[in-house]
Design a protein around this motif. Structure first.
Motif, PDB file in Angstrom:
ATOM      1  N   ALA A 156      -5.093  -7.769  -3.408  1.00 42.67           N
ATOM      2  CA  ALA A 156      -6.504  -7.404  -3.548  1.00 42.67           C
ATOM      3  C   ALA A 156      -7.363  -8.655  -3.696  1.00 42.67           C
ATOM      4  N   LYS A 157      -6.908  -9.616  -4.464  1.00 35.50           N
ATOM      5  CA  LYS A 157      -7.676 -10.851  -4.634  1.00 35.50           C
ATOM      6  C   LYS A 157      -7.772 -11.627  -3.322  1.00 35.50           C
ATOM      7  N   PHE A 167      -8.647   1.628  -9.744  1.00 33.97           N
ATOM      8  CA  PHE A 167      -8.469   0.256  -9.257  1.00 33.97           C
ATOM      9  C   PHE A 167      -9.440  -0.690  -9.958  1.00 33.97           C
ATOM     10  N   SER A 214       0.815  -1.216   0.000  1.00 30.86           N
ATOM     11  CA  SER A 214       0.000   0.000   0.000  1.00 30.86           C
ATOM     12  C   SER A 214       0.852   1.271   0.000  1.00 30.86           C
ATOM     13  N   ARG A 262       0.113  -5.802  -5.707  1.00 24.66           N
ATOM     14  CA  ARG A 262      -1.139  -5.191  -5.258  1.00 24.66           C
ATOM     15  C   ARG A 262      -2.341  -5.999  -5.735  1.00 24.66           C
ATOM     16  N   HIS A 263      -2.273  -6.470  -6.950  1.00 23.40           N
ATOM     17  CA  HIS A 263      -3.383  -7.236  -7.506  1.00 23.40           C
ATOM     18  C   HIS A 263      -3.573  -8.547  -6.745  1.00 23.40           C
ATOM     19  N   ILE A 267     -10.690  -2.034   0.148  1.00 23.07           N
ATOM     20  CA  ILE A 267      -9.616  -2.889  -0.361  1.00 23.07           C
ATOM     21  C   ILE A 267      -8.739  -2.125  -1.337  1.00 23.07           C
ATOM     22  N   ALA A 268      -9.351  -1.315  -2.197  1.00 20.50           N
ATOM     23  CA  ALA A 268      -8.564  -0.521  -3.153  1.00 20.50           C
ATOM     24  C   ALA A 268      -7.557   0.348  -2.411  1.00 20.50           C
ATOM     25  N   VAL A 300      -4.554  -1.634  -0.688  1.00 22.82           N
ATOM     26  CA  VAL A 300      -3.473  -2.135  -1.530  1.00 22.82           C
ATOM     27  C   VAL A 300      -2.765  -1.023  -2.305  1.00 22.82           C
ATOM     28  N   ALA A 341     -14.285  -6.660  -9.627  1.00 26.31           N
ATOM     29  CA  ALA A 341     -13.880  -7.142  -8.303  1.00 26.31           C
ATOM     30  C   ALA A 341     -15.053  -7.811  -7.594  1.00 26.31           C
ATOM     31  N   PHE A 350      -8.359  -3.835 -12.201  1.00 25.78           N
ATOM     32  CA  PHE A 350      -8.746  -5.189 -11.784  1.00 25.78           C
ATOM     33  C   PHE A 350      -9.452  -5.906 -12.931  1.00 25.78           C
TER      34      PHE A 350
END
Length: 298
Positions: free
Chosen positions: A250-251, A276, A207, A246-247, A264-265, A268, A288, A280
């Motif tokens: 996020a998952k 974001f 982040s 980051r991806h 969440i955006a 991360v 998302a 995504f």
């Protein structure tokens, strides 16, 4: 078991490969869990978080996050988890050809193994196995995404999932061969330790605002030089690597928490929620929210 009988070699071409999946899962293993075994088929084992130690036929290697093991049939291997409280692993058991024996368990019984059930080793040419090394470090984001998509498809088992999995595996094998053949550059020894520290910092604090200037300052070098050294070691540029980390985080948060997508955006490292969302969708081919719903049906 007579190791001299194995592997059984099967001459083939990439066009003739038709992979079939026997098992595919995301799983968590604590240090108390160790396994020592032979398998009948092939396994791809990607270390998403944490670190493991693999010993294959007496050769020991440390396997850190971002690395992928290629485990072959007949060859004895031992896996130990080194990370508390656990390591997060992505595993796929598969064969390269349709029609492989599948009326047995994946793990061979050392005292009652079926020699005819071990998968054949594909050879591309007279003396070259399809994979020449058991460990690929810092695998590309495309490879990680394909591994995850195979697991999602195999676990969900919607209509024609086996055909979709076969297509994904063909892409995955092709990209693994490309990375194996291209290899990686070698960063200057002076900066290798600091680069590994930088990679660790990014993975543990994605982040943070990781600008090129910040990363160059971490190494005490110019931005352009930092970028070249980073890519030589990781295979991708620093900004792409940050985006990948980051991806992945996020998952994980979408799967494992009930936090809002906006939260969440921010967690991360994306201040702009709409940006974001676009990123995504570009990576996953779905929003998302759709990803969260899908991951929770598995």
């Amino acid at each position: 078991m007579d190791n001299a009988l194995f592997p059984r070699i099967r001459q083939t071409t990439l066009r003739d490969i038709s992979p079939v999946i026997h098992w595919a899962r995301q799983h968590y293993r604590a240090p108390a869990f160790k396994w020592s075994r032979r398998i009948y088929d092939f396994q791809l084992l990607y270390v998403k978080h944490g670190e493991i130690r693999a010993t294959i036929e007496g050769e020991t290697m440390e396997v850190r996050a971002g690395s992928l093991l290629i485990l072959s049939p007949w060859r004895h291997h031992r896996i130990e988890v080194l990370t508390e409280p656990h390591a997060e692993l992505l595993g796929i058991h598969f064969d390269f050809f349709d029609g492989a024996a599948n009326n047995h368990t994946i793990i061979a019984d050392e005292y009652n193994a079926d020699p005819g059930a071990f998968s054949d080793m594909p050879y591309l040419g007279a003396d070259r196995p399809i994979f020449t090394e058991p460990l690929l470090t810092n695998v590309s984001p495309r490879i990680i995404s394909l591994v995850e998509n195979v697991i999602l498809e195999w676990s969900d088992r919607q209509q024609d999932y086996d055909s979709v999995c076969k297509g994904l595996m063909i892409q995955l094998i092709g990209l693994l061969l490309r990375q194996q053949n291209e290899g990686r550059g070698t960063p200057h020894p002076k900066y290798e330790k600091r680069l590994l520290e930088l990679v660790h910092e990014i993975r543990t604090d994605c982040s943070r605002r990781w600008s090129s200037a910040d990363m160059a300052k971490f190494l005490l070098v110019h931005e352009d030089y930092m970028s070249r050294q980073f890519k030589a070691m990781m295979g991708v540029g620093p900004n792409k690597f940050v985006q990948t980390v980051r991806h992945q985080e996020a998952k994980r948060l979408l799967r494992e928490t009930d936090q809002t997508i906006e939260w969440i955006a921010g967690a991360v490292g994306y201040e702009d929620f709409h940006y974001f969302s676009r990123i995504f969708r570009r990576w996953e081919g779905m929003s998302a929210m759709q990803f969260r719903k899908l991951s929770r049906t598995l």
